[in-house]
Design an enzyme around this catalytic site. Structure first.
Site, PDB file in Angstrom:
ATOM      1  N   GLY A 161      -1.476   0.539  -4.652  1.00 61.37           N
ATOM      2  CA  GLY A 161      -2.587  -0.270  -4.167  1.00 61.37           C
ATOM      3  C   GLY A 161      -3.869   0.099  -4.871  1.00 61.37           C
ATOM      4  O   GLY A 161      -4.240   1.277  -4.898  1.00 61.37           O
ATOM      5  N   CYS A 193      13.910  -2.304   0.467  1.00 61.49           N
ATOM      6  CA  CYS A 193      13.459  -3.255  -0.551  1.00 61.49           C
ATOM      7  C   CYS A 193      13.955  -2.841  -1.927  1.00 61.49           C
ATOM      8  O   CYS A 193      13.620  -1.758  -2.427  1.00 61.49           O
ATOM      9  CB  CYS A 193      11.940  -3.323  -0.546  1.00 61.49           C
ATOM     10  N   CYS A 238       9.308 -13.188   0.271  1.00 64.10           N
ATOM     11  CA  CYS A 238       9.567 -12.024   1.117  1.00 64.10           C
ATOM     12  C   CYS A 238       8.391 -11.868   2.070  1.00 64.10           C
ATOM     13  O   CYS A 238       7.244 -11.912   1.647  1.00 64.10           O
ATOM     14  CB  CYS A 238       9.714 -10.770   0.248  1.00 64.10           C
ATOM     15  N   ASN A 258       1.999   0.781   5.792  1.00 63.76           N
ATOM     16  CA  ASN A 258       2.570   0.136   4.610  1.00 63.76           C
ATOM     17  C   ASN A 258       3.629  -0.852   5.071  1.00 63.76           C
ATOM     18  O   ASN A 258       4.592  -0.469   5.729  1.00 63.76           O
ATOM     19  CB  ASN A 258       3.204   1.192   3.694  1.00 63.76           C
ATOM     20  N   GLY A 259       3.445  -2.147   4.750  1.00 64.85           N
ATOM     21  CA  GLY A 259       4.419  -3.159   5.135  1.00 64.85           C
ATOM     22  C   GLY A 259       3.765  -4.369   5.772  1.00 64.85           C
ATOM     23  O   GLY A 259       2.540  -4.469   5.838  1.00 64.85           O
ATOM     24  N   TYR A 268      10.576  -2.013  -9.473  1.00 65.32           N
ATOM     25  CA  TYR A 268       9.206  -2.202  -9.940  1.00 65.32           C
ATOM     26  C   TYR A 268       8.155  -1.362  -9.218  1.00 65.32           C
ATOM     27  O   TYR A 268       7.308  -0.741  -9.846  1.00 65.32           O
ATOM     28  CB  TYR A 268       8.853  -3.685  -9.837  1.00 65.32           C
ATOM     29  N   ASP A 295      12.660  -6.275 -19.305  1.00 69.02           N
ATOM     30  CA  ASP A 295      11.580  -6.205 -18.315  1.00 69.02           C
ATOM     31  C   ASP A 295      12.210  -6.082 -16.937  1.00 69.02           C
ATOM     32  O   ASP A 295      13.422  -6.258 -16.767  1.00 69.02           O
ATOM     33  CB  ASP A 295      10.688  -7.443 -18.408  1.00 69.02           C
ATOM     34  N   ASP A 296      11.356  -5.797 -15.937  1.00 62.69           N
ATOM     35  CA  ASP A 296      11.904  -5.571 -14.600  1.00 62.69           C
ATOM     36  C   ASP A 296      12.276  -6.873 -13.899  1.00 62.69           C
ATOM     37  O   ASP A 296      13.250  -6.928 -13.152  1.00 62.69           O
ATOM     38  CB  ASP A 296      10.903  -4.785 -13.744  1.00 62.69           C
ATOM     39  N   SER A 349       7.300  -0.589 -16.052  1.00 70.93           N
ATOM     40  CA  SER A 349       8.538  -0.523 -15.276  1.00 70.93           C
ATOM     41  C   SER A 349       9.747  -1.066 -16.013  1.00 70.93           C
ATOM     42  O   SER A 349      10.876  -0.920 -15.540  1.00 70.93           O
ATOM     43  CB  SER A 349       8.361  -1.254 -13.938  1.00 70.93           C
ATOM     44  N   CYS A 354       0.803  -1.211   0.000  1.00 70.15           N
ATOM     45  CA  CYS A 354       0.000   0.000   0.000  1.00 70.15           C
ATOM     46  C   CYS A 354       0.838   1.263   0.000  1.00 70.15           C
ATOM     47  O   CYS A 354       2.058   1.225   0.007  1.00 70.15           O
ATOM     48  CB  CYS A 354      -0.937   0.011   1.202  1.00 70.15           C
TER      49      CYS A 354
END
Length: 425
Positions: free
Chosen positions: A37, A248, A394, A112-113, A254, A357-358, A295, A9
């Protein structure tokens, strides 16, 4: 469905000394953070100590038509949130901000997280009599702060005490009756920054949200820092700072918007450099370099500049399908890439193509994209990815929960190359 990882988010908070449309600015900022999000969103407004808000499933423009935004009324503080669920089911109850009312006042929290000890804390709180209304980690944090607030002299002291108990990734915007607090976990896993507007301050997951409302970027919240914004101005508590940090890497690869600056680094520049490094480390003879929107485009441009191979626009992306577009049934899913991306055949027909690509997560999407290029007449397709092989889950805020879902965990580079149908990878 598109075999991409998703981040949880985006958060936003604003403190104004008066005369500012805090709800309207929060609305604009959430638009800028919509990429973080797309499942639900919400805004909570503080009008002279009284906190009220609205949240629901849907995009910002859907949840907050003009009449709904107007009903939020005026105020001095506000917090906003856009959500992609990594923990907790998709439901209106799990939408944020969470508004909590307790004996010492009210609080609104946007998070967020992901926490790594959420289940343990939740069980402990429930055994003490706590009743949870949601299934998200965020309510665990809210409860931890609320419980500490009962014995603390201030909301910022309660936040500091709660940080001793919660473990994992969290960037928070917390609003009390008189203060706005920005918190970043000691690891610094998720981004959070501070900006200044006329008559106040704002905090946001990304600096692009500051640009959207005309705020001046001041700095990032440091890992472990608690920033308190009140009528005293900006105050900082760094008692939780000084730990080893680990932000991160997918924020740069991305998640984040390319026009954002995170911890002093421009996301666009980082992606250009990733593409340049790919060209240096993995050169190949080709006629054109193309990127997968969105991305992968910056990395493709970096590859083209470094290699001297012309950059071309290989795909047109539909503007009306978001990252969360899902179609039921295998046949519909197979067609979905065609709906979202269309090849510009004149760019690739009869040419050796470098496709940038990413990342590759499960491998299904890039295989379909390669198929589109072959159908359009590409004679060779060479895939270059700006992320290293993604092999492990992750637990800090993405929706990859098992290595079994990751193609690079189960297959070698050569096996992946064959599976996705490219000449080199």
């Amino acid at each position: 469905m598109f075999s991409k990882i998703h981040e949880e988010c985006g958060v936003f908070g604003i403190y104004s000394s008066g005369g500012t449309d805090v709800a309207g600015l929060t609305y604009s900022a959430l638009f800028a953070l919509q990429h973080r999000g797309q499942e639900s969103c919400g805004i909570a407004v503080n009008d002279d100590g009284v906190i009220s808000g609205y949240k629901d499933l849907g995009l910002v423009g859907e949840v907050f038509p003009p009449e709904r935004l107007q009903k939020l009324g005026g105020g001095q503080l506000a917090v906003g949130h856009v959500r992609y669920a990594t923990t907790g089911r998709k439901s209106r109850e799990n939408a944020q901000p969470l508004v909590i009312r307790h004996i010492k006042g009210g609080m609104a929290l946007a998070h967020n997280g992901n926490l790594t000890n959420a289940a343990e804390l939740r069980e402990s709180f429930e055994l003490d009599g706590a009743i949870f209304r949601t299934t998200s980690d965020s309510e665990v944090i809210a409860y931890a702060i609320t419980r500490e607030r009962l014995g603390a002299k201030s909301i910022e002291e309660a936040v500091s005490r709660a940080m001793d108990k919660v473990k994992g990734a969290y960037s928070l915007a917390v609003m009390s009756p008189r203060k706005l607090i920005a918190v970043r976990d000691p690891i610094g896993f998720r981004p959070l920054c501070i900006g200044e507007i006329e008559g106040g301050w704002v905090v946001a997951s990304e600096s692009c949200a500051l640009d959207a409302i005309g705020a001046k970027f001041l700095r990032d919240v440091e890992p472990g820092e608690i920033v308190t914004i009140s009528d005293k101005g900006l105050e900082s508590d760094r008692s939780h700072c000084g730990h080893a940090t680990a932000e991160c890497v997918f924020e740069f690869i991305y998640f984040a918007r390319p026009d954002s600056v995170i911890d002093g680094s421009c996301v666009h520049t980082a992606r250009l450099r990733a593409g340049a490094f790919l060209a240096l480390e993995h050169p190949v003879q080709a006629d054109v370099v193309i990127g997968v929107p969105d991305s992968g485009l910056d990395a493709a441009l970096g590859y083209a500049k470094q290699s001297g191979i012309p950059y071309g626009v290989g795909f047109v992306k539909s503007k009306y399908i978001g990252r969360t577009f899902i179609q039921p049934g295998q046949a519909r899913r197979e067609d979905a890439v065609r709906i979202k991306l269309n090849t510009i055949a004149s760019t690739v027909r009869g040419k050796r193509v470098i496709l940038v690509d990413d990342s590759i997560v499960r491998g299904t999407t890039i295989a379909r994209i390669v198929g589109l290029l072959r159908e359009a007449g590409a004679t060779e397709v060479h895939a270059r990815l700006s992320a290293p092989p993604f092999r492990y889950p992750c637990y800090f805020g993405t929706d990859i929960d098992s290595s079994d879902n990751l193609i690079a965990y189960n297959h070698s580079l050569e096996e992946i190359r064959e599976m996705i149908g490219v000449d080199t990878l």
